[in-house]
Design an enzyme around this catalytic site. Structure first.
Site, PDB file in Angstrom:
ATOM      1  N   GLY A  83      19.487  -2.739  -1.748  1.00  0.00           N
ATOM      2  CA  GLY A  83      18.489  -2.923  -2.797  1.00  0.00           C
ATOM      3  C   GLY A  83      18.925  -2.268  -4.085  1.00  0.00           C
ATOM      4  O   GLY A  83      19.885  -1.493  -4.115  1.00  0.00           O
ATOM      5  N   PRO A  84      18.241  -2.571  -5.170  1.00  0.00           N
ATOM      6  CA  PRO A  84      18.613  -2.008  -6.473  1.00  0.00           C
ATOM      7  C   PRO A  84      18.346  -0.510  -6.526  1.00  0.00           C
ATOM      8  O   PRO A  84      17.642   0.038  -5.674  1.00  0.00           O
ATOM      9  CB  PRO A  84      17.716  -2.776  -7.452  1.00  0.00           C
ATOM     10  CG  PRO A  84      16.546  -3.205  -6.625  1.00  0.00           C
ATOM     11  CD  PRO A  84      17.068  -3.451  -5.251  1.00  0.00           C
ATOM     12  N   PRO A  85      18.878   0.178  -7.548  1.00  0.00           N
ATOM     13  CA  PRO A  85      18.639   1.621  -7.673  1.00  0.00           C
ATOM     14  C   PRO A  85      17.157   1.924  -7.865  1.00  0.00           C
ATOM     15  O   PRO A  85      16.432   1.185  -8.528  1.00  0.00           O
ATOM     16  CB  PRO A  85      19.450   2.001  -8.924  1.00  0.00           C
ATOM     17  CG  PRO A  85      20.453   0.915  -9.094  1.00  0.00           C
ATOM     18  CD  PRO A  85      19.809  -0.323  -8.571  1.00  0.00           C
ATOM     19  N   GLY A  86      16.725   3.026  -7.262  1.00  0.00           N
ATOM     20  CA  GLY A  86      15.375   3.514  -7.510  1.00  0.00           C
ATOM     21  C   GLY A  86      14.296   2.960  -6.616  1.00  0.00           C
ATOM     22  O   GLY A  86      13.121   3.250  -6.828  1.00  0.00           O
ATOM     23  N   VAL A  87      14.654   2.157  -5.585  1.00  0.00           N
ATOM     24  CA  VAL A  87      13.611   1.598  -4.721  1.00  0.00           C
ATOM     25  C   VAL A  87      13.351   2.468  -3.492  1.00  0.00           C
ATOM     26  O   VAL A  87      12.543   2.107  -2.642  1.00  0.00           O
ATOM     27  CB  VAL A  87      13.956   0.155  -4.281  1.00  0.00           C
ATOM     28  CG1 VAL A  87      14.017  -0.770  -5.465  1.00  0.00           C
ATOM     29  CG2 VAL A  87      15.256   0.115  -3.491  1.00  0.00           C
ATOM     30  N   GLY A  88      14.054   3.608  -3.380  1.00  0.00           N
ATOM     31  CA  GLY A  88      13.748   4.558  -2.318  1.00  0.00           C
ATOM     32  C   GLY A  88      14.604   4.441  -1.082  1.00  0.00           C
ATOM     33  O   GLY A  88      14.163   4.809   0.002  1.00  0.00           O
ATOM     34  N   LYS A  89      15.855   3.966  -1.209  1.00  0.00           N
ATOM     35  CA  LYS A  89      16.707   3.808  -0.026  1.00  0.00           C
ATOM     36  C   LYS A  89      17.070   5.167   0.579  1.00  0.00           C
ATOM     37  O   LYS A  89      16.938   5.383   1.784  1.00  0.00           O
ATOM     38  CB  LYS A  89      17.978   3.041  -0.413  1.00  0.00           C
ATOM     39  CG  LYS A  89      17.726   1.642  -0.940  1.00  0.00           C
ATOM     40  CD  LYS A  89      19.013   0.909  -1.212  1.00  0.00           C
ATOM     41  CE  LYS A  89      19.850   1.568  -2.300  1.00  0.00           C
ATOM     42  NZ  LYS A  89      19.174   1.585  -3.606  1.00  0.00           N
ATOM     43  N   THR A  90      17.546   6.080  -0.266  1.00  0.00           N
ATOM     44  CA  THR A  90      17.966   7.390   0.244  1.00  0.00           C
ATOM     45  C   THR A  90      16.786   8.194   0.767  1.00  0.00           C
ATOM     46  O   THR A  90      16.848   8.796   1.844  1.00  0.00           O
ATOM     47  CB  THR A  90      18.695   8.171  -0.867  1.00  0.00           C
ATOM     48  OG1 THR A  90      19.797   7.393  -1.353  1.00  0.00           O
ATOM     49  CG2 THR A  90      19.220   9.491  -0.341  1.00  0.00           C
TER      50      THR A  90
ATOM     51  N   SER B 218      18.307 -22.959 -11.235  1.00  0.00           N
ATOM     52  CA  SER B 218      16.888 -23.021 -10.856  1.00  0.00           C
ATOM     53  C   SER B 218      15.983 -23.530 -11.968  1.00  0.00           C
ATOM     54  O   SER B 218      14.787 -23.727 -11.746  1.00  0.00           O
ATOM     55  CB  SER B 218      16.412 -21.642 -10.403  1.00  0.00           C
ATOM     56  OG  SER B 218      16.472 -20.715 -11.462  1.00  0.00           O
TER      57      SER B 218
ATOM     58  N   LYS C  66       9.896 -14.131  -9.109  1.00  0.00           N
ATOM     59  CA  LYS C  66       9.442 -15.161 -10.049  1.00  0.00           C
ATOM     60  C   LYS C  66       7.921 -15.329  -9.999  1.00  0.00           C
ATOM     61  O   LYS C  66       7.267 -15.456 -11.045  1.00  0.00           O
ATOM     62  CB  LYS C  66      10.146 -16.487  -9.742  1.00  0.00           C
ATOM     63  CG  LYS C  66      11.650 -16.452 -10.031  1.00  0.00           C
ATOM     64  CD  LYS C  66      12.330 -17.756  -9.648  1.00  0.00           C
ATOM     65  CE  LYS C  66      13.819 -17.696  -9.956  1.00  0.00           C
ATOM     66  NZ  LYS C  66      14.530 -18.927  -9.586  1.00  0.00           N
TER      67      LYS C  66
END
Length: 784
Positions: A356-363, A679, A722
């Site tokens: 996931g992108p940075p800052g979504v709480g993975k760590t 798209s 979207k």
């Protein structure tokens, strides 16, 4: 013998500390005293001649007339250089001895009236004998004194003049200042050489004594080495006779640690063999240090110690929900693992990869999983790792070798079943030292990591009880490594999720971190939504947390500067006073139906957004123009849409030759922002039909989907982002490809409830829904 006098001169005098300059010497001097610098400048302005005279006491900073010797050397200034620290470096060459008859101080520098000293002539044969004797004695001195380079003797052999030879020898001998000055004051060459030969004789005696002492020390060292060698032989003999003494206390302590470690058979045999080897070594040897270090690592690594894993599913679910809002898929996967574990005594740890992108709480999610499962937490940062030895360790043949970071972390955590977080696994790279990603293949394969082999330990280590969780910002991971992990994608948070995270976690954390009390700062929900919409543009919540921290800091400042203020309330109306001008904006639905203008839906790295597409038709020769930083795929999408329109021109009421008599311009605003992807195909086609027929497009409709030449609508990616953008922008109706209906399960219920979503299969359905006046008179049902 009295020296002969010569001409008188008047010359500037430069006092020297601890230095005596002889004729024919070329020497650099560093001058720092202002008076001395002015003396050099006076000499440079005249004939570059200066008299160098030594001070009687080197510690005197401002020498007077009586502080200088009466005999010095007249020298020529070869080079003068001013340094950045205001000192001067000057290169001088000694010319001739001179005696001061009168010394005066004019305030700027010393000036002397002096006369050159000349040596009386000596017989040529006598001079030759003196030169030869001095050179031979100096050669013996050089052999004992290793500090003087042999090249000096070579240069002396080329000197025929006895006076110059004496000065050169004096310059290379370690004489006291007074002795050097005495040599300078001797104008008689015979007397000077005899004095120097006496000094050399004394120095040679001292050096011979020093050499004898050095030889004695060397013999003593050889004796110690011999004794060590004999001791080692004695130990070997005792071993053969079975008469070894009891092991030292250190060896007994290591033996007890080996017993307590409860190692597998292979590891125990290896460690005990190393311990026996250590007993046969001298404790001070380098090899003993290496073996001792190996045994220490073997007893530190957890071979059997385990932490108790929590099995209460309700309690674990509560822990996960408390620490993180949303992320249901990840939580369900962890609970599934715990459920199976509660029924199976031996289960291999799952290997998850959170993408996931940075800052979504993975760590932070990794820490929460460890807390929920009752495992100890250990993290290994893989960003920038490019050496295979970081994973597998170094072989013990290398100096300073150690186990890999994996084993080091296991030894540090102390249990066999921790949660091991492999952070930023996509940031690894490879070079000539190997590929760490390939080394991780063995670690992350449940069928192989039961026997992980570290190069340093040289025995198998069981990693099957470890719960590995990797994090990554992208899928840019080698395919074999990716195949060994269960990938769970973490998309960006929705606006509602960010609001809940801010209220439940971020705001309270920042209030505590900035030493505020709960009642001193009240942040309204409208203010948090304003921050999310107008001051951050991200898929995670890091920037949101920074902005909340900024609010807290400003609140603390206001409370301290204005004592009358007891609490601060922040809402959407006064948010600008604290955070300044809005940095971002989001796309909104147009209020009027317009000809040739369609609202598309775009996916970006920071979420979704509304994409306005404009078309205009003007008289011309069929030229198609597109602007707005469009990529190749998007340009091809426009061409495909135009072909679809031409194929249906008659049914749509468009003149069949429109492409010959009209120029069409397609523009996507925000021209500085690059745009690409297929798209927007149905949006392009709708805009072209509206422009060519004059039929306005409904302003409350947005659409996304790829189009084919047969008019079919193909599925797209990023549907969640979207639809969130459409919901935020006030769109009421959204057209999506029919094959994307399955993705609606991941969309928040409140978003689904507020949108009228129509899955479409063909362009005819799109036009019927999007145009103000349906060209085909057909109706398309929504998913509700």
């Amino acid at each position: 013998m009295n020296p002969e006098r010569s001409e008188r001169i008047e010359i500037p005098v430069l006092p020297l500390r601890d230095v005596v300059v002889y004729p024919h010497m070329v020497i650099p001097l560093f001058v720092g005293r202002e008076k001395s610098i002015r003396c050099l400048e006076a000499a440079m302005d005249h004939d570059k001649k200066i008299m160098l005279v030594a001070q009687k006491e080197a510690s005197t900073d401002e020498p007077g007339i009586n502080d200088l010797f009466s005999v010095g050397t007249v020298a020529s200034i070869l080079q003068m250089l001013k340094l950045p620290d205001a000192t001067v470096k000057v290169l001088v060459e000694g010319l001739q001895r001179a005696r001061i008859s009168a010394l005066s101080d004019n305030g700027d520098h010393f000036t002397a009236k002096a006369e050159y000293l000349t040596s009386p002539e000596i017989e040529e044969r006598e001079q030759e004998v003196l030169v030869r004797t001095a050179i031979n004695q100096f050669e013996g001195y050089i052999k004992l004194n290793k500090k003087i380079p042999p090249e000096v003797l070579t240069s002396l052999n080329s000197i025929d003049d006895a006076a110059r030879l004496a000065d050169t020898v004096a310059a290379h001998m370690p004489l006291k200042l007074s002795d050097k000055q005495s040599v300078l004051e001797m104008s008689d060459v015979d007397e000077r050489l005899e004095y120097l030969m006496a000094m050399m004789e004394s120095e040679i005696d001292l050096l011979q004594v020093e050499k004898r002492i050095r030889n004695r020390v060397k013999k003593q060292m050889e004796k110690s080495q011999r004794e060590y060698y004999l001791n080692e032989q004695m130990k070997a003999i005792q071993k053969e006779l079975g008469e070894m003494d009891d092991a030292p206390d250190e060896n007994e302590a290591l033996k007890r640690k080996i017993d307590a470690a409860r190692m597998p058979k292979e590891a125990r045999e290896k460690t005990e063999a190393e311990l026996q080897k250590l007993k046969m070594m001298s404790p001070m040897s380098a090899e003993a240090t290496v073996v001792r270090g190996y045994i220490d690592w073997m007893v530190q690594v957890p071979w059997n110690a385990r932490s108790k894993v929590e099995k209460d599913l309700q309690k674990r679910r509560q822990t996960l929900d408390t620490d993180h809002f949303g992320l249901e898929r990840v939580k369900d996967r962890i609970l599934e693992y715990l459920a199976v574990q509660s029924r199976v005594s031996k289960i291999k740890g799952p290997i998850l990869c959170l993408v996931g992108p940075p800052g979504v709480g993975k760590t932070s999610l990794g820490q929460s999983i460890a807390k929920a499962t009752g495992r100890k937490y250990v993290r290994m940062a893989l960003g920038g790792v490019r050496d295979e030895a970081e994973i597998r360790g170094h072989r013990r043949t290398y100096i300073g070798s150690m186990p890999g970071k994996l084993i080091q972390k296991m030894a540090k955590v102390g249990v066999k079943n921790p949660l091991f977080l492999l952070d930023e696994i996509d940031k690894m790279s490879s070079d000539m030292r190997g590929d760490p990603a390939s080394a991780l293949l063995e670690v992350l394969d449940p069928e192989q990591n039961i026997a992980f082999n570290d190069h340093y330990l040289e025995v198998d280590y069981d990693l099957s009880d470890v719960m590995f969780v990797a994090t990554s910002n992208s899928m840019n991971i080698p395919a074999p490594l990716l195949d060994r992990m269960e990938v769970i994608r973490l998309s960006g948070y929705t606006e509602d999720e960010k609001l809940n995270i801010a209220k439940k976690h971020l705001l309270s954390k920042q209030i505590e971190r900035n030493a505020l009390k709960e009642h001193e700062l009240i942040v309204d929900d409208s203010a948090i939504v304003g921050i999310i919409r107008y001051y951050t543009r991200e898929r995670g919540v890091r920037s949101l947390e920074r902005e909340l921290s900024k609010l807290c800091r400003k609140a603390v400042k206001t409370l301290l500067m204005d004592k009358s203020v007891k609490h601060i309330e922040i809402n959407a109306d006064n948010l600008k006073d604290y955070l300044g001008v809005q940095r971002y904006d989001y796309g909104r639905a147009d209020s009027e139906n317009r000809v040739g203008q369609v609202t598309g839906l775009a996916w970006t790295e920071v979420g979704g957004d509304l994409l306005t597409i404009e078309t205009a038709c003007v008289p011309g020769k069929g030229k198609l123009t597109y602007t707005g930083s469009l990529g190749e795929v998007m340009q091809e999408s426009i061409q495909a849409a135009l072909t679809v329109v031409r194929a249906r021109a008659e049914k749509l009421g468009i003149n069949g030759d429109f492409y010959e008599k009209r120029d069409i311009h397609v523009h996507v605003p925000e021209g500085a922002t690059p745009k690409d992807g297929p798209s927007a195909g149905i949006a392009m086609c709708t805009a072209l039909v509206s422009c060519l027929t004059g039929n306005p497009v409904r302003a409350d409709v947005a659409m996304t989907g790829e189009i084919t030449l047969r008019g079919q609508v193909l599925p797209i990616g990023g549907l969640k982002e979207k639809l969130l953008a459409a919901h935020r922008g006030g769109i009421k109706t959204v057209l999506i490809p029919d094959e994307n209906k399955r993705d609606l399960e991941e969309i928040p219920e409140n978003v689904i409830a507020d949108l009228d979503i129509h899955p479409v299969k063909r362009i005819e359905e799109v036009l019927a829904l999007a145009l103000q006046n349906a060209p085909y008179g057909m109706q398309v049902a929504s998913v509700k």
